[in-house]
Design an enzyme around this catalytic site. Structure first.
Site, PDB file in Angstrom:
ATOM      1  N   GLY A  46     -10.264 -38.927 -31.648  1.00  0.00           N
ATOM      2  CA  GLY A  46      -9.292 -38.819 -30.578  1.00  0.00           C
ATOM      3  C   GLY A  46      -8.940 -40.199 -30.052  1.00  0.00           C
ATOM      4  N   GLN A  51      -5.687 -46.446 -24.341  1.00  0.00           N
ATOM      5  CA  GLN A  51      -6.602 -47.183 -25.213  1.00  0.00           C
ATOM      6  C   GLN A  51      -5.871 -48.179 -26.115  1.00  0.00           C
ATOM      7  OE1 GLN A  51      -8.868 -43.419 -26.509  1.00  0.00           O
ATOM      8  NE2 GLN A  51     -10.422 -45.025 -26.572  1.00  0.00           N
ATOM      9  N   CYS A  89     -16.864 -43.443 -27.738  1.00  0.00           N
ATOM     10  CA  CYS A  89     -15.479 -43.779 -27.433  1.00  0.00           C
ATOM     11  C   CYS A  89     -15.089 -45.024 -28.207  1.00  0.00           C
ATOM     12  CB  CYS A  89     -15.337 -44.016 -25.932  1.00  0.00           C
ATOM     13  SG  CYS A  89     -13.655 -44.427 -25.433  1.00  0.00           S
ATOM     14  N   LEU A  90     -13.894 -45.012 -28.789  1.00  0.00           N
ATOM     15  CA  LEU A  90     -13.433 -46.175 -29.545  1.00  0.00           C
ATOM     16  C   LEU A  90     -13.297 -47.404 -28.658  1.00  0.00           C
ATOM     17  CD1 LEU A  90     -10.779 -44.499 -31.868  1.00  0.00           C
ATOM     18  CD2 LEU A  90     -13.100 -45.212 -32.452  1.00  0.00           C
ATOM     19  N   HIS A 131     -12.393 -35.357 -22.954  1.00  0.00           N
ATOM     20  CA  HIS A 131     -12.603 -36.805 -23.017  1.00  0.00           C
ATOM     21  C   HIS A 131     -11.264 -37.552 -22.971  1.00  0.00           C
ATOM     22  CE1 HIS A 131     -14.776 -40.429 -24.870  1.00  0.00           C
ATOM     23  NE2 HIS A 131     -13.502 -40.744 -25.003  1.00  0.00           N
ATOM     24  N   GLU A 132     -10.301 -37.078 -23.775  1.00  0.00           N
ATOM     25  CA  GLU A 132      -9.018 -37.794 -23.853  1.00  0.00           C
ATOM     26  C   GLU A 132      -8.212 -37.640 -22.571  1.00  0.00           C
ATOM     27  OE1 GLU A 132      -8.915 -39.860 -26.061  1.00  0.00           O
ATOM     28  OE2 GLU A 132     -10.385 -38.985 -27.423  1.00  0.00           O
ATOM     29  N   HIS A 135      -9.197 -40.065 -20.029  1.00  0.00           N
ATOM     30  CA  HIS A 135      -8.615 -41.407 -20.220  1.00  0.00           C
ATOM     31  C   HIS A 135      -7.274 -41.536 -19.495  1.00  0.00           C
ATOM     32  CE1 HIS A 135     -11.112 -43.687 -22.994  1.00  0.00           C
ATOM     33  NE2 HIS A 135     -11.205 -42.684 -23.849  1.00  0.00           N
TER      34      HIS A 135
HETATM   35 NI    NI Z   1     -12.497 -42.499 -25.437  1.00  0.00          NI
END
Ligand code: NI
Length: 159
Positions: A46, A51, A89-90, A131-132, A135
């Site tokens: 995701g 991000q 998380c990226l 999660h997304e 963000h």
């Molecule tokens: Ni994330």
């Protein structure tokens, strides 16, 4: 294919609330394509627009590698149950932590043609949706981690 730079935790853009998308245009379509490219390249499941430094309410998710989902202006409308598990998380490479999330969520969102649709998810998909969307409101999973962040050799399911 174009890769965008993934912003890393500490970058102020990750703490800001994103704006709703009012209409689809070429620039936003390109952003969505780039977000998928960037997510797959980083082996993530995701990615949210902030991000990659864009404060728009856009999320891409693919928990299986063959099920790409675009969520524009997403809202969770129903949730139930609980799951406690590892999350990454990226924007925080090499780390993971234990987070409790709903085990089921129902959300509404617009697709890339700005058509409203409903989506239901359980387990990993439910976790990724939560999660997304966090963000988009400037929140990261570290705020919810139970215990300590852990180091991971190779991030498996990063969002
Ligand atoms: Ni994330």
């Amino acid at each position: 294919m174009a890769l965008r730079t993934i912003r890393i935790a500490g970058d102020p853009v990750l703490g800001k609330a994103c704006k709703e998308v009012k209409e689809m245009n070429e620039r936003t379509r390109e952003l969505i394509d780039d977000m998928f490219d960037t997510m797959y390249e980083a082996n993530g499941v995701g990615l949210a627009a902030p991000q990659v430094g864009i404060l728009k309410r856009i999320v891409v998710i693919d928990t299986t590698g063959e099920d790409p989902i675009v969520m524009i202006n997403p809202k969770i409308v129903e949730k139930s149950g609980e799951q406690t598990g590892q999350e990454g998380c990226l924007s925080l490479p090499g780390k993971s932590g234990i987070v409790t999330r709903p085990n089921y969520v129902k959300a509404v969102a617009y697709n890339e043609d700005m058509e409203l649709y409903e989506i239901e998810g359980t387990e990993l998909l439910a976790r990724a949706i939560c999660h997304e969307i966090d963000h988009l409101d400037g929140h990261m999973y570290m705020e919810k981690v139970e215990g300590e962040l852990m180091n991971v050799e190779e991030a498996g399911e990063d969002e």
